[in-house]
Design a protein around this motif. Structure first.
Motif, PDB file in Angstrom:
ATOM      1  N   MET A   1      32.127  47.047  55.456  1.00 24.98           N
ATOM      2  CA  MET A   1      33.266  47.707  54.844  1.00 24.98           C
ATOM      3  C   MET A   1      32.737  48.820  53.949  1.00 24.98           C
ATOM      4  SD  MET A   1      36.698  47.784  54.055  1.00 24.98           S
ATOM      5  CE  MET A   1      37.058  46.567  55.245  1.00 24.98           C
ATOM      6  N   PRO A   2      33.156  50.055  54.185  1.00 23.13           N
ATOM      7  CA  PRO A   2      32.725  51.165  53.332  1.00 23.13           C
ATOM      8  C   PRO A   2      33.235  50.986  51.900  1.00 23.13           C
ATOM      9  CG  PRO A   2      33.750  51.971  55.348  1.00 23.13           C
ATOM     10  CD  PRO A   2      33.970  50.495  55.298  1.00 23.13           C
ATOM     11  N   LEU A   3      32.424  51.427  50.960  1.00 18.58           N
ATOM     12  CA  LEU A   3      32.734  51.250  49.548  1.00 18.58           C
ATOM     13  C   LEU A   3      32.616  52.589  48.833  1.00 18.58           C
ATOM     14  CD1 LEU A   3      33.246  49.131  47.277  1.00 18.58           C
ATOM     15  CD2 LEU A   3      30.777  48.979  47.046  1.00 18.58           C
ATOM     16  N   ALA A   4      33.684  53.016  48.180  1.00 21.50           N
ATOM     17  CA  ALA A   4      33.675  54.238  47.383  1.00 21.50           C
ATOM     18  C   ALA A   4      33.007  53.946  46.042  1.00 21.50           C
ATOM     19  CB  ALA A   4      35.100  54.725  47.158  1.00 21.50           C
ATOM     20  N   ASP A   5      32.746  54.994  45.287  1.00 22.55           N
ATOM     21  CA  ASP A   5      32.211  54.804  43.943  1.00 22.55           C
ATOM     22  C   ASP A   5      33.240  54.066  43.096  1.00 22.55           C
ATOM     23  OD1 ASP A   5      29.815  56.087  44.423  1.00 22.55           O
ATOM     24  OD2 ASP A   5      30.613  58.052  43.861  1.00 22.55           O
ATOM     25  N   LEU A   6      32.796  53.009  42.433  1.00 17.18           N
ATOM     26  CA  LEU A   6      33.682  52.232  41.576  1.00 17.18           C
ATOM     27  C   LEU A   6      33.202  52.340  40.136  1.00 17.18           C
ATOM     28  CD1 LEU A   6      34.124  49.015  43.742  1.00 17.18           C
ATOM     29  CD2 LEU A   6      35.643  50.992  43.603  1.00 17.18           C
ATOM     30  N   HIS A  22      36.436  37.133  43.025  1.00 17.77           N
ATOM     31  CA  HIS A  22      36.312  36.938  44.476  1.00 17.77           C
ATOM     32  C   HIS A  22      37.633  37.246  45.172  1.00 17.77           C
ATOM     33  CE1 HIS A  22      36.179  34.397  48.178  1.00 17.77           C
ATOM     34  NE2 HIS A  22      35.004  34.995  48.268  1.00 17.77           N
ATOM     35  N   SER A  23      38.722  36.739  44.632  1.00 16.53           N
ATOM     36  CA  SER A  23      40.043  36.979  45.193  1.00 16.53           C
ATOM     37  C   SER A  23      40.387  38.473  45.170  1.00 16.53           C
ATOM     38  CB  SER A  23      41.093  36.185  44.410  1.00 16.53           C
ATOM     39  OG  SER A  23      42.381  36.440  44.885  1.00 16.53           O
ATOM     40  N   ILE A  24      40.069  39.134  44.077  1.00 18.30           N
ATOM     41  CA  ILE A  24      40.322  40.576  43.948  1.00 18.30           C
ATOM     42  C   ILE A  24      39.516  41.353  44.980  1.00 18.30           C
ATOM     43  CG2 ILE A  24      39.900  42.571  42.432  1.00 18.30           C
ATOM     44  CD1 ILE A  24      40.624  40.555  40.090  1.00 18.30           C
ATOM     45  N   ALA A  25      38.244  41.005  45.132  1.00 16.85           N
ATOM     46  CA  ALA A  25      37.394  41.703  46.105  1.00 16.85           C
ATOM     47  C   ALA A  25      37.933  41.531  47.523  1.00 16.85           C
ATOM     48  CB  ALA A  25      35.956  41.187  46.007  1.00 16.85           C
ATOM     49  N   ASP A  34      43.556  47.460  56.048  1.00 17.16           N
ATOM     50  CA  ASP A  34      44.912  47.740  56.496  1.00 17.16           C
ATOM     51  C   ASP A  34      45.208  49.240  56.477  1.00 17.16           C
ATOM     52  OD1 ASP A  34      47.543  46.840  57.342  1.00 17.16           O
ATOM     53  OD2 ASP A  34      48.229  47.388  55.321  1.00 17.16           O
ATOM     54  N   ALA A  35      44.653  49.947  55.489  1.00 12.85           N
ATOM     55  CA  ALA A  35      44.864  51.388  55.356  1.00 12.85           C
ATOM     56  C   ALA A  35      43.805  52.184  56.111  1.00 12.85           C
ATOM     57  CB  ALA A  35      44.857  51.781  53.884  1.00 12.85           C
ATOM     58  N   ASP A  36      42.864  51.487  56.745  1.00 10.07           N
ATOM     59  CA  ASP A  36      41.757  52.127  57.472  1.00 10.07           C
ATOM     60  C   ASP A  36      41.015  53.117  56.581  1.00 10.07           C
ATOM     61  OD1 ASP A  36      40.106  52.436  59.672  1.00 10.07           O
ATOM     62  OD2 ASP A  36      41.269  54.129  60.459  1.00 10.07           O
ATOM     63  N   THR A  37      40.637  52.644  55.400  1.00  9.45           N
ATOM     64  CA  THR A  37      39.937  53.462  54.424  1.00  9.45           C
ATOM     65  C   THR A  37      38.857  52.638  53.741  1.00  9.45           C
ATOM     66  OG1 THR A  37      40.265  54.979  52.562  1.00  9.45           O
ATOM     67  CG2 THR A  37      41.552  52.950  52.540  1.00  9.45           C
ATOM     68  N   GLU A  38      38.095  53.267  52.877  1.00 11.93           N
ATOM     69  CA  GLU A  38      37.074  52.538  52.134  1.00 11.93           C
ATOM     70  C   GLU A  38      37.702  51.825  50.940  1.00 11.93           C
ATOM     71  OE1 GLU A  38      35.687  56.529  49.686  1.00 11.93           O
ATOM     72  OE2 GLU A  38      34.320  55.625  51.107  1.00 11.93           O
ATOM     73  N   VAL A  39      36.973  50.837  50.430  1.00 11.32           N
ATOM     74  CA  VAL A  39      37.409  50.151  49.214  1.00 11.32           C
ATOM     75  C   VAL A  39      37.209  51.140  48.067  1.00 11.32           C
ATOM     76  CG1 VAL A  39      37.002  48.224  47.647  1.00 11.32           C
ATOM     77  CG2 VAL A  39      36.812  47.878  50.113  1.00 11.32           C
ATOM     78  N   SER A  40      38.295  51.500  47.428  1.00 18.55           N
ATOM     79  CA  SER A  40      38.256  52.513  46.370  1.00 18.55           C
ATOM     80  C   SER A  40      38.739  51.915  45.057  1.00 18.55           C
ATOM     81  CB  SER A  40      39.152  53.690  46.755  1.00 18.55           C
ATOM     82  OG  SER A  40      40.488  53.247  46.866  1.00 18.55           O
ATOM     83  N   LEU A  41      38.509  52.655  43.979  1.00  8.12           N
ATOM     84  CA  LEU A  41      38.950  52.184  42.668  1.00  8.12           C
ATOM     85  C   LEU A  41      40.462  51.939  42.622  1.00  8.12           C
ATOM     86  CD1 LEU A  41      38.173  51.353  39.822  1.00  8.12           C
ATOM     87  CD2 LEU A  41      38.428  53.756  39.141  1.00  8.12           C
ATOM     88  N   VAL A  48      43.497  43.942  41.191  1.00  5.95           N
ATOM     89  CA  VAL A  48      43.418  43.345  39.850  1.00  5.95           C
ATOM     90  C   VAL A  48      44.832  43.145  39.296  1.00  5.95           C
ATOM     91  CG1 VAL A  48      42.691  43.700  37.458  1.00  5.95           C
ATOM     92  CG2 VAL A  48      41.129  44.285  39.322  1.00  5.95           C
ATOM     93  N   ARG A  49      45.673  44.162  39.435  1.00  4.59           N
ATOM     94  CA  ARG A  49      47.044  44.068  38.934  1.00  4.59           C
ATOM     95  C   ARG A  49      47.785  42.909  39.579  1.00  4.59           C
ATOM     96  NH1 ARG A  49      51.946  44.861  39.819  1.00  4.59           N
ATOM     97  NH2 ARG A  49      51.644  45.478  41.975  1.00  4.59           N
TER      98      ARG A  49
END
Length: 80
Positions: A1-6, A22-25, A34-41, A48-49
């Motif tokens: 899974m691609p990861l953006a700068d966090l 763990h649940s948040i990640a 689902d959005a076909d994108t990287e994990v972003s902030l 988290v919300r």
């Protein structure tokens, strides 16, 4: 899974236990897939919300604000 700068310093201020992290990640990864994108902030902040809502912890909208969506100031993605 691609990861953006966090912003790990910002994320560490939420004071959550390992199981919640763990649940948040996982939720952020599912939202990114689902959005076909990287994990972003913004996705992590939304996860988290949602975790705060599950835990019945107060949600301060300012904590979830990010400037990384389309160069403008926005709140994390959605309201649950």
């Amino acid at each position: 899974m691609p990861l953006a700068d966090l912003d790990y310093d910002r994320l560490s201020r939420f004071h959550l236990a390992g199981g919640h992290i763990h649940s948040i990640a996982l939720n952020a990864a599912f939202m990114a897939a689902d959005a076909d994108t990287e994990v972003s902030l913004p996705l992590v902040l939304e996860a988290v919300r949602r975790e705060f809502v599950k835990l019945e912890r107060p949600v301060n909208p300012a904590e979830f604000k990010t400037d990384s969506i389309n160069g403008a100031s926005h709140h994390a993605l959605s309201e649950v």
